[in-house]
Design an enzyme around this catalytic site. Sequence first.
Site, mmCIF file in Angstrom:
data_model
loop_
_atom_site.group_PDB
_atom_site.id
_atom_site.type_symbol
_atom_site.label_atom_id
_atom_site.label_comp_id
_atom_site.label_asym_id
_atom_site.label_seq_id
_atom_site.Cartn_x
_atom_site.Cartn_y
_atom_site.Cartn_z
ATOM 1 N N SER A 138 31.579 25.654 56.342
ATOM 2 C CA SER A 138 30.923 25.718 54.949
ATOM 3 C C SER A 138 30.229 24.136 54.742
ATOM 4 O O SER A 138 28.966 24.367 54.437
ATOM 5 C CB SER A 138 31.857 25.968 53.858
ATOM 6 O OG SER A 138 32.211 27.117 53.709
ATOM 7 N N ARG A 156 26.932 44.047 55.520
ATOM 8 C CA ARG A 156 27.317 43.274 54.391
ATOM 9 C C ARG A 156 26.396 43.192 53.042
ATOM 10 O O ARG A 156 25.432 43.208 53.481
ATOM 11 C CB ARG A 156 27.820 41.834 54.846
ATOM 12 C CG ARG A 156 29.052 42.130 55.876
ATOM 13 C CD ARG A 156 29.502 40.726 56.422
ATOM 14 N NE ARG A 156 29.700 39.707 55.480
ATOM 15 C CZ ARG A 156 30.366 38.377 55.432
ATOM 16 N NH1 ARG A 156 30.150 38.075 56.815
ATOM 17 N NH2 ARG A 156 30.789 37.776 54.887
ATOM 18 N N SER A 161 31.535 33.840 44.103
ATOM 19 C CA SER A 161 31.053 33.668 45.529
ATOM 20 C C SER A 161 30.132 32.220 45.627
ATOM 21 O O SER A 161 29.190 32.200 45.120
ATOM 22 C CB SER A 161 30.175 34.804 45.810
ATOM 23 O OG SER A 161 29.381 34.458 47.036
ATOM 24 N N ASP A 183 39.515 32.948 52.588
ATOM 25 C CA ASP A 183 39.279 33.092 54.081
ATOM 26 C C ASP A 183 40.829 32.705 54.737
ATOM 27 O O ASP A 183 40.818 33.279 55.870
ATOM 28 C CB ASP A 183 38.562 32.011 54.563
ATOM 29 C CG ASP A 183 36.946 32.281 54.321
ATOM 30 O OD1 ASP A 183 37.031 33.392 53.789
ATOM 31 O OD2 ASP A 183 36.259 31.410 54.208
ATOM 32 N N LYS A 239 33.918 40.932 54.274
ATOM 33 C CA LYS A 239 33.778 39.929 55.211
ATOM 34 C C LYS A 239 33.439 40.377 56.494
ATOM 35 O O LYS A 239 32.954 41.409 56.577
ATOM 36 C CB LYS A 239 35.284 39.230 55.161
ATOM 37 C CG LYS A 239 35.573 38.443 53.758
ATOM 38 C CD LYS A 239 34.544 37.435 53.170
ATOM 39 C CE LYS A 239 35.125 37.061 51.911
ATOM 40 N NZ LYS A 239 33.914 35.975 51.520
ATOM 41 N N ARG A 284 38.748 42.987 55.762
ATOM 42 C CA ARG A 284 39.938 42.288 56.276
ATOM 43 C C ARG A 284 41.386 43.163 55.438
ATOM 44 O O ARG A 284 42.660 42.371 55.910
ATOM 45 C CB ARG A 284 39.840 40.613 55.604
ATOM 46 C CG ARG A 284 39.064 40.186 56.779
ATOM 47 C CD ARG A 284 38.843 38.477 56.570
ATOM 48 N NE ARG A 284 37.973 38.049 57.626
ATOM 49 C CZ ARG A 284 37.412 37.053 57.182
ATOM 50 N NH1 ARG A 284 37.429 36.209 56.028
ATOM 51 N NH2 ARG A 284 36.514 36.562 58.454
HETATM 52 C C1 S3P Z 1 31.655 30.576 52.148
HETATM 53 C C2 S3P Z 1 31.974 31.246 51.218
HETATM 54 C C3 S3P Z 1 33.039 32.412 51.024
HETATM 55 C C4 S3P Z 1 33.718 32.570 52.373
HETATM 56 C C5 S3P Z 1 33.037 32.349 53.580
HETATM 57 C C6 S3P Z 1 32.222 30.923 53.600
HETATM 58 C C7 S3P Z 1 30.692 29.512 51.884
HETATM 59 O O1 S3P Z 1 32.155 33.713 50.864
HETATM 60 O O2 S3P Z 1 34.674 33.452 52.405
HETATM 61 O O3 S3P Z 1 33.513 32.385 54.888
HETATM 62 O O4 S3P Z 1 30.544 28.740 53.114
HETATM 63 O O5 S3P Z 1 30.020 29.329 51.098
HETATM 64 P P1 S3P Z 1 31.807 34.247 49.379
HETATM 65 O O6 S3P Z 1 30.922 33.089 48.847
HETATM 66 O O7 S3P Z 1 31.209 35.362 49.806
HETATM 67 O O8 S3P Z 1 33.065 34.050 48.640
#
Ligand code: S3P
Length: 432
Positions: free
Chosen positions: A22, A127, A172, A319, A346, A350
């Site tokens: 991230s 997705r 999110s 995650d 995801k 999952r």
């Molecule tokens: C992420 C946010 C999460 C996470 C993903 C990475 C990010 O997803 O599950 O692996 O880098 O902003 P969501 O924002 O869909 O919850």
Amino acid sequence: MRTILKRPIALEGEVTLPGDKSISHRAAILNSLATGEPAHISNFCEGDDKKSIINCLRSIGLEINSHIGCEHSKEKECLLIKKSELHEPRNILDAGNSGTTIRLMTGVLAAQPFFSIISGDLSLRSRPMDRVIKPLTQMGAKILGRESNRLAPLSIDGGSLQGISYTMPIASAQVKSAIILASLSAQGKTTIIEPNPSRDHTERMAKFMGGDIQINENTIVITPSTLKTNNITVPGDISSASTWIVAAICHPNAKIKIKNIGLNPTRTGSIDILKAMGAKLTIENKRIENGEPVGDIIAESSNLTGTEISGEIIPKMIDEIPNIAVAACFSKGKTYIKDAGELRFKESDRIESMFQGLSNLGAEIKHEVDGLTINGTHKLNGGYCNSFGDHRIAMAMGVAGILSNSETTIGSSEAVEISYPNFWETLKSIQR
Ligand code: S3P
């Protein structure tokens, strides 16, 4: 590829992690939008997701090169991002398997004065993308997608945008970040209201680079601003760290040290939960780097007790839930994982992937619409399970495999290439 695993007598050693996925995405994207000297980014994430974000940024005009041994990163690779005028991509942008790449890039592209199309692999094309299309359309973006603007490929006719006030229906960070990235160059302020706090790397880094972002509990106000480029050392990925933590706390003869883990409080839900379950975790060397908390963790064999995991903590550990499900199998009593319906959207579903994998290995597990219930029996029998092409499932089931009483085979184990290419070698290196 199939990987065959056996239970070792002990687990011991020190592991270093790939850079946080991230934070790497934010470091590359925000530096691409900023003005100033070229930015050095060290300890960038690894694997196919790294290729996805770098290739997308190169296609719109960024010069991104890598080198080893510079002053920012003595032994590891360092990326150098040089900005030139962003331009219309000559081909379809390929986000591969990466939800972060496609959703954050959609926020960037919506605000550019050119046309682009972005897509990805079979998993990514199934997705939900309406969650980013809706707020960006309210800002004035023209985005079209398959199945009534729900799925990629997305066509984006970018241009000038207006600030909005948006109450997010789900917590999110990808959606929040897409809106923040678009709003940095919109006309007028943008207000985002989150139902629950999700990871805040975009807010932290944009502020660190000079962005005008005010945060008050769950409300974020962005005033359009020009960012300044910044060199960034990416901390290790806590999601990858959690596989080693769970391996150590569930094995009766284990001690593993994991160095340089990102410990942002919007990401440490799994550590809080595991500690509450009785995990022996020692955090050392805590410090702040580039506005993000970082530290080392020593994880040791522990006596765990099941718990209920629900509500506000879920986005802070989303995650890591596959690994927590493995830990629940080695805990006393039941663990209830609720309010985690987002897991179904995801890289694989999952909830179903973990239900099938752990059932195959002999766990007492039930699946619900929004979670899992696991009765800890302190053992798994081993057997066959599949990654379903999902890197986090491959790693969680890998740990389940080395904790099982007899041999375990993981099908499609090459899925680890998405975020942790040398995961299986590292797993071997800590077995005694
Ligand atoms: C992420 C946010 C999460 C996470 C993903 C990475 C990010 O997803 O599950 O692996 O880098 O902003 P969501 O924002 O869909 O919850």
